[in-house]
Scaffold this active site. Structure first.
Site, short mmCIF file in Angstrom:
data_model
loop_
_atom_site.label_atom_id
_atom_site.label_comp_id
_atom_site.label_asym_id
_atom_site.label_seq_id
_atom_site.Cartn_x
_atom_site.Cartn_y
_atom_site.Cartn_z
N ARG A 84 0.84 -1.21 0.00
CA ARG A 84 0.00 0.00 0.00
C ARG A 84 0.87 1.25 0.00
O ARG A 84 0.57 2.24 -0.69
CB ARG A 84 -0.92 -0.01 1.22
CG ARG A 84 -2.08 -0.99 1.12
CD ARG A 84 -3.10 -0.77 2.22
NE ARG A 84 -2.73 -1.35 3.48
CZ ARG A 84 -3.17 -2.53 3.94
NH1 ARG A 84 -3.97 -3.27 3.21
NH2 ARG A 84 -2.79 -2.96 5.13
N PHE A 144 -11.59 -5.14 -5.76
CA PHE A 144 -11.64 -6.01 -4.58
C PHE A 144 -11.09 -5.23 -3.39
O PHE A 144 -10.21 -5.70 -2.66
CB PHE A 144 -10.84 -7.29 -4.79
CG PHE A 144 -11.10 -7.99 -6.10
CD1 PHE A 144 -12.20 -8.83 -6.24
CD2 PHE A 144 -10.27 -7.80 -7.19
CE1 PHE A 144 -12.44 -9.48 -7.44
CE2 PHE A 144 -10.50 -8.43 -8.40
CZ PHE A 144 -11.60 -9.27 -8.53
N ASP A 201 -16.05 -3.16 -4.65
CA ASP A 201 -16.15 -4.41 -3.90
C ASP A 201 -17.62 -4.82 -3.88
O ASP A 201 -18.51 -3.95 -3.91
CB ASP A 201 -15.62 -4.25 -2.47
CG ASP A 201 -15.28 -5.59 -1.83
OD1 ASP A 201 -14.07 -5.91 -1.75
OD2 ASP A 201 -16.20 -6.32 -1.42
N SER A 202 -17.88 -6.11 -3.79
CA SER A 202 -19.27 -6.59 -3.80
C SER A 202 -19.91 -6.58 -2.42
O SER A 202 -21.11 -6.82 -2.29
CB SER A 202 -19.32 -8.01 -4.37
OG SER A 202 -18.54 -8.89 -3.59
N ALA A 228 -16.48 -6.83 -9.03
CA ALA A 228 -15.30 -6.14 -9.56
C ALA A 228 -14.98 -6.57 -10.99
O ALA A 228 -14.62 -5.75 -11.83
CB ALA A 228 -14.10 -6.39 -8.64
N ASP A 270 -6.33 -7.00 -6.61
CA ASP A 270 -6.00 -7.77 -5.42
C ASP A 270 -7.18 -8.67 -5.05
O ASP A 270 -7.88 -8.44 -4.05
CB ASP A 270 -5.66 -6.83 -4.27
CG ASP A 270 -5.20 -7.56 -3.01
OD1 ASP A 270 -4.70 -8.69 -3.15
OD2 ASP A 270 -5.34 -7.01 -1.91
N CYS A 304 -3.00 -14.15 -3.55
CA CYS A 304 -2.80 -14.61 -2.17
C CYS A 304 -3.09 -16.09 -2.05
O CYS A 304 -3.26 -16.60 -0.94
CB CYS A 304 -3.66 -13.80 -1.20
SG CYS A 304 -5.44 -13.97 -1.46
#
Length: 404
Positions: free
Chosen positions: A222, A238, A260-261, A290, A308, A348
């Site tokens: 970040r 996301f 984002d959802s 997204a 991400d 990730c």
């Protein structure tokens, strides 16, 4: 101690300090261990190798110690203190006994499973609050001792210990994990609780939020976004609670769109934007899928994108589908970003290694027929430590791309 005897020749991984014993390596079990019991692991000739938590599944034992100190009444205190000293060495925590942190960051991961020789345990520290997640029956059964070790470590500086294991402990009869406080200082109120990261403020909701409440593993990435954001139109896909968005705004982005959802996540994004004093005109929250949003974006609208996504593969059986998904997602981003644009892209998924992820992104770039350069390769930070004997712990990987 109940004995787990290995097949002949199957002790080599333990001699190299790997923290797992797979069920196929077990010749016999002398005794009847319950899920989460501490057992001793022995070679076929009867030599002691290690001790750890017994479990039913492909991993039969998660190793806690390669000597017999696991029965020491101060075992948990010793191990938690060792993990804390790693964070001191990384400059994230102060060696003071009250646990105060220095600088402009007051949150970090204190225990990172195998990376801290405590497989199955995650503990995140948020400005005096420890949020723990047990990923094994053994760690869940040890939560009281772990809490006591945290109280001993932080002393009066500890405000609370919250156990959030209900979604991470494998379902086993009789455990019945329920999230809640294991320790709470009198007068502590978790409503609107905030932390600082590199001087930026964030609301953390460990009771309702994802994971332990905040994604600490992207802290340094970040900060890198902040350096690239000046005067750029930014898309944060996301976005969860908007960590990358806040840094982009702090870096002087012309405008940031966060997608984002999750409605709950988007409400926290808006709170974090206001908390850090940014104008609502500089940021837009978009609660939608997204990937669908990216498909609808005109080419060249954004000149910095953060991609991400959540883990596309949580086991090896899903690996090929995950790699195809990473390729499609990155192809969409690379094709849409403006000329001279920047793309931060991540995975990730632990079962997707660096080489496989880079190949998926390479294939995406080739599909788009655009010139793409790798400016940097991105990783998890020091508090998400990787045990050198357990390279599988290096789960977060990313690429910083320049797209002509």
């Amino acid at each position: 101690m109940i004995k787990v005897i290995l097949r002949k020749g199957r002790e080599e991984s333990l001699k190299r300090f790997h923290p797992w014993v797979f069920s196929g390596a077990v010749a016999e079990i002398q005794g009847s261990p319950a899920e989460g019991d501490i057992v001793g692991v022995y070679s076929s000739d009867g030599s002691f190798l290690a001790a750890g938590h017994y479990q039913i599944g492909s991993i039969a034992v998660r190793i806690l110690s390669f000597d017999e100190n696991v029965n020491n009444p101060d075992f948990w205190k010793i191990m938690i203190e060792r993990a804390f000293l790693v964070r001191v060495a990384a400059g994230l925590a102060s060696p003071l006994s009250d646990g105060e942190v220095g600088g402009d960051t007051d949150c970090y991961r204190l225990v990172h499973g195998e990376g801290d020789n405590l497989p199955g345990l995650i503990v995140d520290y948020y400005n005096g609050v420890c949020v723990m997640q047990a990923h094994s029956a053994g760690m869940f059964r040890s939560r009281k001792q772990i809490c006591d070790a945290l109280v001993s470590l932080y002393g009066d500086g500890l405000k609370a210990v919250y156990d959030k294991s209900s979604g991470t402990v494998p379902f086993k009869a009789g455990l019945n994990p329920v999230d809640g406080y294991l320790y709470k200082k009198e007068g502590f109120d978790d409503a609107g609780f905030t932390v600082r990261e590199h001087g930026h403020s964030f609301v953390v909701d460990w009771t309702e939020g994802q994971k332990t409440g905040f994604f600490l593993d992207q802290r340094e990435n970040r900060a890198l976004v902040e350096k690239f954001a000046k005067d750029r139109n930014v898309l944060n896909m996301f976005c969860y609670t908007g960590g990358f968005s806040i840094y982009a705004l702090a870096g002087g982005a012309a405008h940031v769109d966060s997608v984002d959802s999750s409605k709950k996540a988007m409400s926290l994004v808006d709170r974090n934007v206001a908390l850090n004093g940014f104008s609502p005109d500089s940021h837009t929250s978009l609660c939608c899928d997204a990937i669908d949003y990216l498909k609808s974006v005109p080419e060249g609208k954004y000149d910095l994108m953060i991609v991400d996504p959540p883990a596309f593969a949580k086991h090896r059986g899903a690996l090929n589908n995950a790699l195809r998904a990473y390729q499609r997602l990155n192809a969409a981003a690379i094709s849409k970003v403006a000329p001279g644009g920047i793309v931060f892209t991540f995975s990730c998924s632990q079962v997707v290694d660096k080489e496989a992820f880079a190949l998926a992104v390479f294939s995406a770039a080739a599909q788009c027929l655009r010139s793409v350069r790798i400016l940097d390769r991105l990783n998890q930070p020091a508090d998400h430590a990787v045990n050198i004997y357990h390279p599988e712990g290096e789960y977060l990987k990313g690429l910083l791309l320049y797209v002509e």
